[in-house]
Design an enzyme around this catalytic site. Sequence first.
Site, PDB file in Angstrom:
ATOM      1  N   ASP A  47      31.913  13.604 -19.672  1.00 14.93           N
ATOM      2  CA  ASP A  47      31.106  13.006 -20.733  1.00 14.93           C
ATOM      3  C   ASP A  47      30.484  11.677 -20.325  1.00 14.93           C
ATOM      4  O   ASP A  47      30.953  10.994 -19.418  1.00 14.93           O
ATOM      5  CB  ASP A  47      31.932  12.825 -22.012  1.00 14.93           C
TER       6      ASP A  47
ATOM      7  N   GLU B 193      36.408  12.336 -22.503  1.00 14.57           N
ATOM      8  CA  GLU B 193      37.405  11.324 -22.120  1.00 14.57           C
ATOM      9  C   GLU B 193      37.168  10.015 -22.844  1.00 14.57           C
ATOM     10  O   GLU B 193      38.099   9.265 -23.105  1.00 14.57           O
ATOM     11  CB  GLU B 193      37.361  11.106 -20.607  1.00 14.57           C
TER      12      GLU B 193
END
Length: 397
Positions: free
Chosen positions: A83, A141
């Site tokens: 991400d 994350e």
Amino acid sequence: MSNQRLQFEPLPNWVAEQVVSWRRHLHQHPELSFQEHNTAAFVEQTLREWEGLEITRPTATSVVAILKGALPGPTLALRADMDALPIQEENDFGFASEVPDVMHACGHDGHTAMLLAVARLLSERREELRGEIRFIFQHAEELPPGGAIELVNAGVVDGVDWVFGVHLASLLPVGQIGIREGEMMASPDNFTIVIKGFGGHAAYPHRSIDVIAIGAQLVGHLQTIVSRLTDPLERLVVSVTQFTAGSSHNVIPDSATLKGTVRSFKSSVRKEAPEQIKKMAEGVAAIYGASVEVDFVYGYEPVINDEWVTGMVREAAIEIVGAEAVIATPPAMGGEDFSAYQQHVPGAFVNIGAGNVESGIVYPHHHPKFTLDEDGLLNGIRLFLRVADKLLNQKQE
């Protein structure tokens, strides 16, 4: 018991060019946490180009590939996060982010590209491989509750003997690897304090309960939780990062909001922090006749590296870059949801140097000018491969 080791050096000619190409593609097309649909599709499509991988989608935006070696052995999980962050990129690279206000400012594009290369390299050697490797391409994350806990709950690490992950570090020179046994990264918890007073005209503060004055005092008082209420040998950070109040120069507002973060390693310190914040806020507010509401949200668990696994990683790192380039990383107060895996499986998480002062690669993570020395990608690949080889060929006694 040690067995015949796999040899990966020198890396095949395609690796350097391909891993940079993957990284730059991902950098141009970043996606925020829990929104990594195109990223996950790209990863899945790329993995399907190689034989021997069993590919699953445990969540809508994550990918797991399982590689079973021809020889019996243990099971190892290798993890990369995918991400990006809500940041407007200020670099002018040809591969800069094409998505407004979204940027890979933490190196996750590099992590994903490295693990893709590792998956291909190991899949090509599956006839010589012992045990099983699970390549975890993880979503989210950066945003609690995080993607790791979702994957743990989905059973991704069930039956896994060890888990290993890396983080590209722009403040660590390329060519170095940072490793630490034990306490590696802190738990990142958050708090919100709403102070409720009585607003009025700024010319007559005595007729109001001034929440800004109360908030200003509370910011200072909160620092004494670290300096006076906690053992100085314990690691603890309390930072106020937002102070919101008022809308006019001549109006004392009715309420003010403070937000911040608490970082710690030890469970007892972590448990005491919200109680101390609440007591401090209520006490300061009560002096002036105000009231407070305190909300505390626990984030990720601290990253605690397993001593044995980290020792094996250290050996692998020394084989790659030499003992003088393996740095003892100090504990970091940043957080990482890699810890979710470590709650269930012994594991290690280390830093790969990707900074370069001479090239101007000096900006920290989460900065709009963050970037990486892409030579660091090759060391990350080498470390993944060497760690996999060492662990799969030497079971812990």
